[in-house]
Scaffold this active site. Structure first.
Site, PDB file in Angstrom:
ATOM      1  N   ARG A  82     -20.762  -7.764 -46.231  1.00  0.00           N
ATOM      2  CA  ARG A  82     -19.877  -7.206 -44.957  1.00  0.00           C
ATOM      3  C   ARG A  82     -20.698  -5.907 -44.517  1.00  0.00           C
ATOM      4  O   ARG A  82     -20.999  -5.142 -45.023  1.00  0.00           O
ATOM      5  CB  ARG A  82     -18.509  -6.858 -45.752  1.00  0.00           C
ATOM      6  N   SER A 116       0.884  -1.222   0.159  1.00  0.00           N
ATOM      7  CA  SER A 116      -0.113   0.081  -0.108  1.00  0.00           C
ATOM      8  C   SER A 116       0.855   1.205   0.209  1.00  0.00           C
ATOM      9  O   SER A 116       1.888   1.296   0.764  1.00  0.00           O
ATOM     10  CB  SER A 116      -1.012   0.049   1.325  1.00  0.00           C
TER      11      SER A 116
END
Length: 371
Positions: free
Chosen positions: A301, A262
């Site tokens: 497509r 931490s």
């Protein structure tokens, strides 16, 4: 490249995700072009010697052309033709190259994930056996429920791992080859053989180690959905175990041997693997949702749906590879604090049958590997 857009600053487990990097995808596209070039030249009975080298490609030029054309294959095909001549990319379309390359990358990424899942599973199987008699009180809806054993809890983790492995094993990675509009006509017309596309699919698939689908799937995205859902299952399994690991670390029941630091509280040893596993499990729904939405294709497509899919598809693979690696590390780094486990009187260990079933299921998967 002078600057990399993403070099892992916000991706703590990103090293494993390199299996789906831009360089790997580019290499896979060149592999596809090379395999097509070899098979196509053979079909046309033309002698060729070009190698199609990925290292000599100008990445800046590829990026510039990708922006101009909206797809990374146009510039690549042009560059490779300079190396190998007009037969390079002949008859193919951009989607053939990119879809096939992403399937190759998917195969490799999920193979990496499966190997890590297997390693994690072996560790969980050993822990489940070891703690089949260690009393532990479980919770339902956040409240204390009944006593069972830590072995039964860990057996649940092992089941999640086995389910992810089974899902990955069910995936097929097909070649994409259909030409401009998906009917294979260019191959037939240019070769004078009506069966040219079928022959090429078979030969190219064999070279690349992909499955021959016997068809084109330009607008049928079920193969992509299968891949990305399998990747998501890896993330879900990891996130499910990560949740438990985080909660058990909170209660000092199961803690990492090497926790994270931490910046403000030096006494802390954070369960980093658990935290990142949960994060990846939460993150994967976003790209998976994009792939699902983009699967509603149209025409030969679509304009946008296919393009939206690329990064989302790749992201699910990246998260899966990372999650499996994190899970393997978490399993190997896990320390069970049996002296602090909540003890409840019991004449015999509970959950023994579930432990045995989970271990037996995992071992059957490993026997399948050996055969």
């Amino acid at each position: 490249m002078a600057d990399a857009f993403d070099w892992g600053l916000l991706e703590p487990a990103g090293a494993t995700g390199a299996v789906v990097s831009d360089d790997r995808i580019l290499a896979a596209m060149v592999e596809l072009e090379r395999a097509h070039f070899t098979a196509w030249s053979s079909l046309l009975d033309v002698e060729t010697t070009a190698s199609l080298d990925v290292e000599s490609l100008d990445r800046e030029a590829l990026l510039k052309e990708s922006r101009r054309s909206g797809v990374p294959v146009v510039g690549l095909a042009q560059a490779l033709r300079e190396q190998g001549g007009t037969l390079v990319h002949q008859g193919m379309t951009s989607q053939d190259v990119l879809d096939s390359a992403l399937m190759m990358v998917s195969r490799d990424a999920l193979t990496v994930a499966r190997e890590a899942l297997t390693a994690a599973g072996r560790r969980f199987a050993a822990l489940a056996r070891e703690h089949r008699g260690t009393p532990f009180t479980v919770r339902t809806l956040t409240q204390e429920a009944e006593a069972t054993t830590l072995g039964a809890v860990i057996g649940g983790w092992l089941d999640a791992v086995s389910s992810a492995i089974e899902t990955v094993d069910s995936v097929v990675f097909p070649l994409q080859l259909g030409g401009a509009i998906g009917d294979g006509d260019a191959f037939a017309r240019l070769s004078g053989r009506p069966d040219a596309v079928a022959i090429l699919r078979r030969r190219i698939s064999a070279i690349l180690g992909l499955a021959d689908p016997g068809r084109v799937w330009h607008t049928d995205r079920s193969p992509v959905l299968a891949v990305t859902r399998a990747a998501a299952s890896v993330c879900s399994a990891g996130g499910r175990v990560g949740r438990d690991l985080g909660l058990l670390a909170r209660d000092d029941v199961a803690t990492p041997l090497h926790g994270g630091a931490s910046s403000a509280m030096p006494h802390k040893k954070n369960p980093v693997d658990a935290v990142l596993l949960v994060a990846n499990g939460l993150r994967v729904s976003g790209p998976l949702g994009v792939v699902q939405t983009a699967s509603l294709s149209y025409d030969a497509r679509p304009a946008g749906e296919w393009h939206a899919e690329w990064q989302a598809w790749r992201e699910t693979l990246r998260l899966a590879a990372e999650s499996a690696s994190l899970l393997e590390h978490a399993a190997g780094d896990l320390v069970i604090q049996t002296r602090r486990a909540p003890v409840t009187p019991a004449s015999a260990p509970r959950g023994s049958h579930e432990v045995d079933a989970a271990v037996a299921r995992f071992e059957r998967l490993q026997e399948g590997d050996a055969s």
